[in-house]
Design an enzyme around this catalytic site. Sequence first.
Site, mmCIF file in Angstrom:
data_model
loop_
_atom_site.group_PDB
_atom_site.id
_atom_site.type_symbol
_atom_site.label_atom_id
_atom_site.label_comp_id
_atom_site.label_asym_id
_atom_site.label_seq_id
_atom_site.Cartn_x
_atom_site.Cartn_y
_atom_site.Cartn_z
ATOM 1 N N GLN A 140 1.095 -0.895 0.438
ATOM 2 C CA GLN A 140 -0.094 -0.125 -0.146
ATOM 3 C C GLN A 140 1.085 0.692 0.092
ATOM 4 O O GLN A 140 0.320 2.150 -0.517
ATOM 5 C CB GLN A 140 -0.987 0.046 1.746
ATOM 6 C CG GLN A 140 -1.614 -1.495 1.907
ATOM 7 C CD GLN A 140 -2.666 -0.979 2.742
ATOM 8 O OE1 GLN A 140 -2.275 -2.236 3.659
ATOM 9 N NE2 GLN A 140 -2.854 -0.445 2.959
ATOM 10 N N VAL A 142 3.857 3.938 -0.405
ATOM 11 C CA VAL A 142 4.184 4.649 -1.878
ATOM 12 C C VAL A 142 5.612 5.773 -2.079
ATOM 13 O O VAL A 142 6.044 6.229 -2.575
ATOM 14 C CB VAL A 142 3.570 6.223 -2.241
ATOM 15 C CG1 VAL A 142 1.558 5.896 -2.494
ATOM 16 C CG2 VAL A 142 3.613 6.810 -0.941
ATOM 17 N N ASP A 143 6.155 4.935 -1.032
ATOM 18 C CA ASP A 143 7.889 5.123 -0.679
ATOM 19 C C ASP A 143 8.391 4.682 -1.573
ATOM 20 O O ASP A 143 10.392 4.459 -1.380
ATOM 21 C CB ASP A 143 8.017 4.754 0.594
ATOM 22 C CG ASP A 143 7.670 3.638 1.281
ATOM 23 O OD1 ASP A 143 8.322 2.753 0.718
ATOM 24 O OD2 ASP A 143 7.167 3.384 2.619
ATOM 25 N N HIS A 159 -1.412 1.478 -4.485
ATOM 26 C CA HIS A 159 -1.445 2.737 -4.313
ATOM 27 C C HIS A 159 -0.689 2.987 -5.015
ATOM 28 O O HIS A 159 -0.399 4.859 -4.830
ATOM 29 C CB HIS A 159 -1.678 2.878 -3.290
ATOM 30 C CG HIS A 159 -3.340 2.788 -2.756
ATOM 31 N ND1 HIS A 159 -2.695 2.768 -1.174
ATOM 32 C CD2 HIS A 159 -3.746 1.812 -2.819
ATOM 33 C CE1 HIS A 159 -4.196 1.968 -0.570
ATOM 34 N NE2 HIS A 159 -4.331 1.564 -2.103
ATOM 35 N N GLY A 314 2.239 -4.570 8.550
ATOM 36 C CA GLY A 314 1.716 -3.453 9.004
ATOM 37 C C GLY A 314 1.074 -2.363 8.089
ATOM 38 O O GLY A 314 1.336 -1.603 8.191
ATOM 39 N N SER A 316 -3.115 -2.029 9.077
ATOM 40 C CA SER A 316 -4.296 -2.025 9.926
ATOM 41 C C SER A 316 -5.541 -2.164 9.120
ATOM 42 O O SER A 316 -6.511 -2.502 9.386
ATOM 43 C CB SER A 316 -4.684 -0.641 10.719
ATOM 44 O OG SER A 316 -5.369 0.355 10.055
#
Length: 402
Positions: A140, A142-143, A159, A314, A316
């Site tokens: 998920q 975007v880094d 994403h 990592g 939720s």
Amino acid sequence: MRIPFTGPLPPPLIIPPSAVTKEGAVSALTHFLKAPAGSAAPLSEHAQQAKTKTVLLTGAGISVASGLADYRGVNGTYTQNKSYRPIYYHEFIASHESRKRYWARSFLGWRGLNRSKPNPAHFAIGDLGTLGLVDNVVTQNVDSFHGLAHPKLKTVELHGFLRALVCLSCRRLMDRDVFQQRLAELNPAWAEFLQQLLASGALDTENPVERRRLGFRTNPDGDADVPGAPYYTFRYPACPHCLRRPPILKDGSKGHVDVDVDGAWTSSPSGSAPSEGVGILKPNVIMFGESIPADVKTAAEEAIDSAAKILVVGSSLATYSAWRLVKRAHEQGMGIGILNMGGVRKEEVFFGELLPERHHGRGSGDGHNRWEALRRELVRASLPAEEILPLVVDAIRSSSSV
């Protein structure tokens, strides 16, 4: 992408109970990753042999140890800033003023994100791939840390990613570092302000609480907020390709972008962008209210369908785009593991059969056997991934060398 789940998360379920300790969690995850997976769904012999590996689904929590904020952790964005509201896709597209605010905050926050690096959890995932236990990652985040840490392990960026921008007209990408330099050229006063922030030490600490004390809030997507900053003064460029070669619109006319002598956007008479969005540069991420591209959605689903088990790290699962992937795995009878600090959205859906009230009286027979099988295929721990995953890799290597 749907608006994220904002309700309170329940306390984490710990499965098996021994996974409350570091040693217990390492043992449970090691067994989970190495053990042959069963399946509640009928499969052909060929399909059963093909589905032997684990797919990983990761979220913002895995990058906290890299100095980035998460959303719902102890120091997370939603936890510390109850009024935080991300920009929505329709706002970014329709409003010149909204884009000013977005790019000003991104300009301040980019340096912190850009200098952050993958942490031991990312590299441990690469090791699991090398060991032949993982062959796909869906993130998920975007880094871009997964691609940096393990470039040979397939990663679906659900994403999108912040390392580039995309033009909404010509769909060409623009490197984020190049764009950052262009923003500095168009906004010398803001560039000086950024240097002042650097001098204050606000960007030197990786502690989100300390950054807030220094008047600087950061979010997982590289967004930064300085209360009282004059965002309305910020300037940003249009797509350079569309300026040189304006695209042809649907009605056959030539598109046009209003820019000043420096190439910065100027407001149209209505204060909004042209209806066709000509030359608008957008971060190459999926904003809230924006749809995930069909090819990305398909790639994520195929990564789930090709695996025997899924391990969430990592996350939720507050965004439905992620939660539905675990639900998909659950419906296929796949083994499910979750390593996340704190609660997870509706995790009882995945682990409910192991709740104490659901296995009373299963002391023998088929019910007991089914519960024992479930217990081996489900793992839930609430410990830091950057500490646990490297130990899991070490344990697997040690057991393989015996």
